[in-house]
Design a protein around this motif. Structure first.
Motif, PDB file in Angstrom:
ATOM      1  N   PHE A 170      97.054 -20.083  18.052  1.00  0.00           N
ATOM      2  CA  PHE A 170      96.387 -18.776  18.155  1.00  0.00           C
ATOM      3  C   PHE A 170      94.951 -18.859  17.636  1.00  0.00           C
ATOM      4  N   LYS A 171      94.196 -19.794  18.153  1.00  0.00           N
ATOM      5  CA  LYS A 171      92.825 -19.977  17.685  1.00  0.00           C
ATOM      6  C   LYS A 171      92.006 -18.693  17.812  1.00  0.00           C
ATOM      7  N   THR A 172      92.060 -18.078  19.000  1.00  0.00           N
ATOM      8  CA  THR A 172      91.254 -16.883  19.250  1.00  0.00           C
ATOM      9  C   THR A 172      91.663 -15.743  18.338  1.00  0.00           C
ATOM     10  N   ALA A 173      92.974 -15.474  18.258  1.00  0.00           N
ATOM     11  CA  ALA A 173      93.461 -14.354  17.457  1.00  0.00           C
ATOM     12  C   ALA A 173      93.206 -14.582  15.974  1.00  0.00           C
ATOM     13  N   HIS A 174      93.424 -15.792  15.481  1.00  0.00           N
ATOM     14  CA  HIS A 174      93.209 -16.072  14.061  1.00  0.00           C
ATOM     15  C   HIS A 174      91.738 -15.929  13.680  1.00  0.00           C
ATOM     16  N   PHE A 175      90.850 -16.427  14.542  1.00  0.00           N
ATOM     17  CA  PHE A 175      89.424 -16.290  14.239  1.00  0.00           C
ATOM     18  C   PHE A 175      89.011 -14.819  14.262  1.00  0.00           C
ATOM     19  N   ALA A 176      89.599 -14.049  15.181  1.00  0.00           N
ATOM     20  CA  ALA A 176      89.291 -12.616  15.260  1.00  0.00           C
ATOM     21  C   ALA A 176      89.789 -11.882  14.018  1.00  0.00           C
ATOM     22  N   ILE A 177      90.951 -12.262  13.510  1.00  0.00           N
ATOM     23  CA  ILE A 177      91.457 -11.653  12.283  1.00  0.00           C
ATOM     24  C   ILE A 177      90.494 -11.920  11.139  1.00  0.00           C
ATOM     25  N   SER A 178      90.027 -13.158  11.040  1.00  0.00           N
ATOM     26  CA  SER A 178      89.094 -13.516   9.969  1.00  0.00           C
ATOM     27  C   SER A 178      87.786 -12.732  10.071  1.00  0.00           C
ATOM     28  N   THR A 179      87.225 -12.659  11.277  1.00  0.00           N
ATOM     29  CA  THR A 179      85.959 -11.943  11.435  1.00  0.00           C
ATOM     30  C   THR A 179      86.139 -10.436  11.273  1.00  0.00           C
ATOM     31  N   GLY A 180      87.315  -9.928  11.613  1.00  0.00           N
ATOM     32  CA  GLY A 180      87.602  -8.520  11.371  1.00  0.00           C
ATOM     33  C   GLY A 180      87.645  -8.206   9.891  1.00  0.00           C
ATOM     34  N   LEU A 181      88.275  -9.075   9.115  1.00  0.00           N
ATOM     35  CA  LEU A 181      88.312  -8.904   7.658  1.00  0.00           C
ATOM     36  C   LEU A 181      86.910  -9.018   7.073  1.00  0.00           C
ATOM     37  N   MET A 182      86.115  -9.930   7.625  1.00  0.00           N
ATOM     38  CA  MET A 182      84.733 -10.064   7.195  1.00  0.00           C
ATOM     39  C   MET A 182      83.967  -8.761   7.433  1.00  0.00           C
ATOM     40  N   ALA A 183      84.190  -8.148   8.599  1.00  0.00           N
ATOM     41  CA  ALA A 183      83.519  -6.880   8.915  1.00  0.00           C
ATOM     42  C   ALA A 183      83.957  -5.776   7.966  1.00  0.00           C
ATOM     43  N   LEU A 184      85.230  -5.795   7.559  1.00  0.00           N
ATOM     44  CA  LEU A 184      85.705  -4.819   6.574  1.00  0.00           C
ATOM     45  C   LEU A 184      84.972  -5.000   5.256  1.00  0.00           C
ATOM     46  N   GLY A 185      84.774  -6.256   4.865  1.00  0.00           N
ATOM     47  CA  GLY A 185      84.036  -6.540   3.641  1.00  0.00           C
ATOM     48  C   GLY A 185      82.590  -6.114   3.702  1.00  0.00           C
ATOM     49  N   MET A 186      82.066  -5.929   4.910  1.00  0.00           N
ATOM     50  CA  MET A 186      80.703  -5.420   5.094  1.00  0.00           C
ATOM     51  C   MET A 186      80.678  -3.903   5.220  1.00  0.00           C
ATOM     52  N   MET A 187      81.682  -3.336   5.865  1.00  0.00           N
ATOM     53  CA  MET A 187      81.670  -1.911   6.194  1.00  0.00           C
ATOM     54  C   MET A 187      81.814  -1.025   4.959  1.00  0.00           C
ATOM     55  N   VAL A 188      82.760  -1.328   4.103  1.00  0.00           N
ATOM     56  CA  VAL A 188      83.033  -0.453   2.952  1.00  0.00           C
ATOM     57  C   VAL A 188      81.823  -0.334   2.033  1.00  0.00           C
ATOM     58  N   PRO A 189      81.207  -1.442   1.585  1.00  0.00           N
ATOM     59  CA  PRO A 189      80.001  -1.276   0.762  1.00  0.00           C
ATOM     60  C   PRO A 189      78.848  -0.648   1.530  1.00  0.00           C
ATOM     61  N   GLY A 190      78.804  -0.884   2.860  1.00  0.00           N
ATOM     62  CA  GLY A 190      77.742  -0.277   3.659  1.00  0.00           C
ATOM     63  C   GLY A 190      77.837   1.239   3.687  1.00  0.00           C
ATOM     64  N   ILE A 191      79.063   1.767   3.752  1.00  0.00           N
ATOM     65  CA  ILE A 191      79.265   3.217   3.748  1.00  0.00           C
ATOM     66  C   ILE A 191      78.697   3.841   2.478  1.00  0.00           C
ATOM     67  N   LEU A 192      78.854   3.136   1.374  1.00  0.00           N
ATOM     68  CA  LEU A 192      78.407   3.661   0.080  1.00  0.00           C
ATOM     69  C   LEU A 192      76.932   3.385  -0.191  1.00  0.00           C
ATOM     70  N   SER A 193      76.327   2.490   0.581  1.00  0.00           N
ATOM     71  CA  SER A 193      74.987   2.005   0.254  1.00  0.00           C
ATOM     72  C   SER A 193      73.939   3.111   0.181  1.00  0.00           C
ATOM     73  N   GLY A 194      73.921   4.018   1.169  1.00  0.00           N
ATOM     74  CA  GLY A 194      72.917   5.074   1.188  1.00  0.00           C
ATOM     75  C   GLY A 194      73.051   6.029   0.014  1.00  0.00           C
ATOM     76  N   TYR A 195      74.292   6.361  -0.329  1.00  0.00           N
ATOM     77  CA  TYR A 195      74.516   7.246  -1.474  1.00  0.00           C
ATOM     78  C   TYR A 195      74.111   6.568  -2.779  1.00  0.00           C
ATOM     79  N   LEU A 196      74.429   5.265  -2.904  1.00  0.00           N
ATOM     80  CA  LEU A 196      74.032   4.519  -4.097  1.00  0.00           C
ATOM     81  C   LEU A 196      72.516   4.436  -4.208  1.00  0.00           C
ATOM     82  N   GLN A 197      71.860   4.173  -3.088  1.00  0.00           N
ATOM     83  CA  GLN A 197      70.404   4.058  -3.129  1.00  0.00           C
ATOM     84  C   GLN A 197      69.762   5.379  -3.535  1.00  0.00           C
ATOM     85  N   GLN A 198      70.247   6.471  -2.980  1.00  0.00           N
ATOM     86  CA  GLN A 198      69.677   7.775  -3.323  1.00  0.00           C
ATOM     87  C   GLN A 198      69.946   8.142  -4.777  1.00  0.00           C
TER      88      GLN A 198
END
Length: 431
Positions: A371-399
Motif C-alpha cells: 500500500f505504498k500510495t495509501a501509506h504515503f497519503a496517510i503520512s502526508t495527511g498527518l503532516m497536514a494536521l500538524g500544520m493545520m491546528v497551529p495555523g488555525i491559532l496563529s492569527g489569534y496568537l499574533q494579534q
C-alpha cells in the motif's frame, strides 16, 4: 562511454519509454501550484481585501483540511481507475476550479464563495497529490525515488515561485498601474487556470503507462470494507508507530504557525509591527527570492541525502530547517532594509528546503510494499494536521502577542521535534 546518471532509475513501462526527467518536474509543478494558491496566495488576496489576521489564519488553515484527511479516501485511488487517469481527471477539474475562484472575487459575498471554491480546489488537489505520489513510486525504482527526491521537491518549489512570486508580483504591478485589486487578482488567477489546463493536456499525451498502474490489488473482486481499512490497519500496526506519529505531527509544528503569518507580517505597516512592504515587493522578497532559496535547498538536500543516506543526514537537516526561523525574530524588532530582508528570508527558506528533504525521504521509507500510495497519503495527511491546528491559532496568537513574541513562540515550538529524532525508525543503508 559513461552511462547516463539516471540509467537504472526507472521501472518497466508499457508502450514507448519516456524519460522521467521530463514528466516528474511537470507533475510536481502541477501538485504544488494549487496547494500554493490555496494555502499562500489566498492569504495575500484576503489581506489585500482588508480581512483581519485572525480570520486569515483561521480560515486559510481550515482550507488545508482536505490534505489532512486525504488518507480517508486514499485507498479509493488504489482501488478505482489508474493513477494516470486520476492525475488527468483532477488536473482538468483544478483548472476549472481556479478559474471559478477568479470569477467569485467580483461578487458581493466573495469571501464565503471564494472560500468554498478554495475548499473544493483543496479537495481535488489532495486527490491529485495521492495519485501523483503513487505514480511516482510506480514509475521509479527505489534508487530512482531517492535520486529524484530533490528534483520533485525543487519543481514543487518552482510552483511556489510561480504562485507566490510571479503571480503576486504581477498582481501587485497591476494594482500599482491603476487596475483595481479585485480585477488584478481575477486576471492573474484566470491566467493560472489556463496554464494549468495546458499542463493537463501535456500529461494526457506524455505520461507513460507503467507496469503495475492498475486499479488496485483486488480489482477482480467486489469492493469490501476490508479493502478500505487494510491500509490503515497495516500503517498503524508499525511497531514504532508512536514515535513515527510524534515525528510527523511535531516536525513542522513551528512552521504551521509561521507560514500563515509571513505574508501579513511583510504587508502590515511598521506601526503595527510589520515590515510595510507592498504586494509587488512581497512577491519579489518572499515569493521569488525567498522561495528561490527553497529551490536551491531542495536540490542540495536531494543530492546530499542520496549520497550519504537518511541516517547520517537527519540531525543536520533538522537543525537546518528550524534554526533559520530566528531570522523572523530579528526582523520583528530591527525592521531591516529590503536587501537584508531578502537575504534573511532566502536563508530561512534555503534551510527549510534543505531540511525538508529528510522528512520526505523518511515518509517514503515507512511505506509498505503493498500500500505504498495509501501509506504515503496517510503520512502526508498527518503532516497536514500538524500544520493545520497551529495555523488555525496563529492569527489569534499574533494579534494577542504581537509579531515579536509570536515569532519567539514559533521558535520554541520547534524544540519538541528534536526529541522525536531519538526514537524514529531509520532504514538500513549501504553507502
Amino acid at each position: 562511454m559513461a552511462k547516463p546518471l539516471s540509467e537504472g532509475l526507472e521501472v518497466p513501462q508499457n508502450g514507448p519509454k519516456k524519460k522521467s526527467w521530463a514528466y516528474v518536474p511537470t507533475l510536481y509543478f502541477c501538485e504544488g501550484l494549487p496547494y500554493e494558491i490555496v494555502n499562500n496566495l489566498s492569504t495575500i488576496i484576503y489581506k489585500n481585501q482588508g480581512v483581519s489576521n485572525a480570520l486569515i489564519g483561521q480560515y486559510t488553515s481550515l482550507l488545508s483540511l482536505p490534505w489532512t484527511i486525504k488518507p480517508l479516501w486514499s485507498p479509493l485511488v488504489d482501488l478505482f481507475l489508474t493513477k494516470r487517469k486520476w492525475i488527468l481527471i483532477t488536473e482538468i477539474l483544478l483548472a476549472v476550479l481556479i478559474g471559478g475562484v477568479a470569477l467569485t472575487l467580483q461578487m458581493p459575498q466573495f469571501f464565503a464563495l471564494s472560500l468554498l471554491l478554495f475548499f473544493m480546489t483543496a479537495f481535488v488537489s489532495a486527490t491529485h497529490d495521492i495519485a501523483v505520489d503513487g505514480y511516482y513510486m510506480l514509475t521509479l525504482s527505489s534508487r530512482g525515488q531517492a535520486f529524484y527526491t530533490g528534483i520533485r521537491s525543487t519543481f514543487y518549489k518552482v510552483a511556489k515561485i510561480a504562485a507566490s512570486g510571479g503571480m503576486v508580483v504581477w498582481a501587485g504591478h497591476l494594482i500599482k498601474t491603476g487596475t483595481g485589486i479585485t480585477q488584478s487578482w481575477m486576471i492573474v488567477l484566470g491566467a493560472a487556470a489556463a496554464a494549468y489546463f495546458l499542463l493537463g493536456l501535456f500529461h494526457l499525451f506524455y505520461l507513460p503507462h507503467p507496469e503495475g498502474n492498475t486499479r488496485g490489488e483486488r480489482r477482480a473482486e467486489p469492493l469490501k470494507w476490508t479493502d478500505f481499512l487494510e491500509p490503515f490497519r497495516t500503517y498503524f500496526a508499525h511497531e514504532k508507530i508512536i514515535p513515527i506519529l510524534a515525528f510527523i505531527l511535531l516536525y513542522r509544528l513551528g512552521e504551521g504557525m509561521l507560514t500563515r503569518m509571513i505574508n501579513p507580517f511583510l504587508l502590515d505597516p511598521v506601526a503595527q509591527g510589520g515590515l510595510g512592504l507592498d504586494t509587488e515587493m512581497v512577491g519579489m522578497v518572499y515569493g521569488t527570492i525567498g522561495i528561490s532559496g527553497l529551490f536551491v535547498g531542495g536540490i542540495l538536500g536531494g543530492m546530499v541525502i542520496s549520497r550519504f543516506g537518511l541516517r547520517r543526514c537527519l540531525w543536520p537537516m533538522a537543525f537546518a530547517i528550524h534554526l533559520p526561523n530566528l531570522a523572523f525574530v530579528y526582523m520583528s524588532t530591527h525592521v531591516p532594509n529590503v536587501t537584508l530582508v531578502s537575504l534573511l528570508v532566502a536563508t530561512e527558506q534555503l534551510g527549510y528546503g534543505f531540511g525538508y528533504t529528510a522528512f520526505t525521504v523518511f515518509l517514503m521509507s515507512i511505506t509498505g510494499e503493498r500500500f505504498k500510495t495509501a501509506h504515503f497519503a496517510i503520512s502526508t495527511g498527518l503532516m497536514a494536521l500538524g500544520m493545520m491546528v497551529p495555523g488555525i491559532l496563529s492569527g489569534y496568537l499574533q494579534q494577542a502577542l504581537g509579531y515579536h513574541m509570536f515569532f519567539i513562540v514559533v521558535c520554541l515550538a520547534t524544540v519538541p521535534s528534536f526529541f522525536t529524532l531519538f526514537f524514529i525508525p531509520l532504514p538500513d543503508e549501504k553507502n
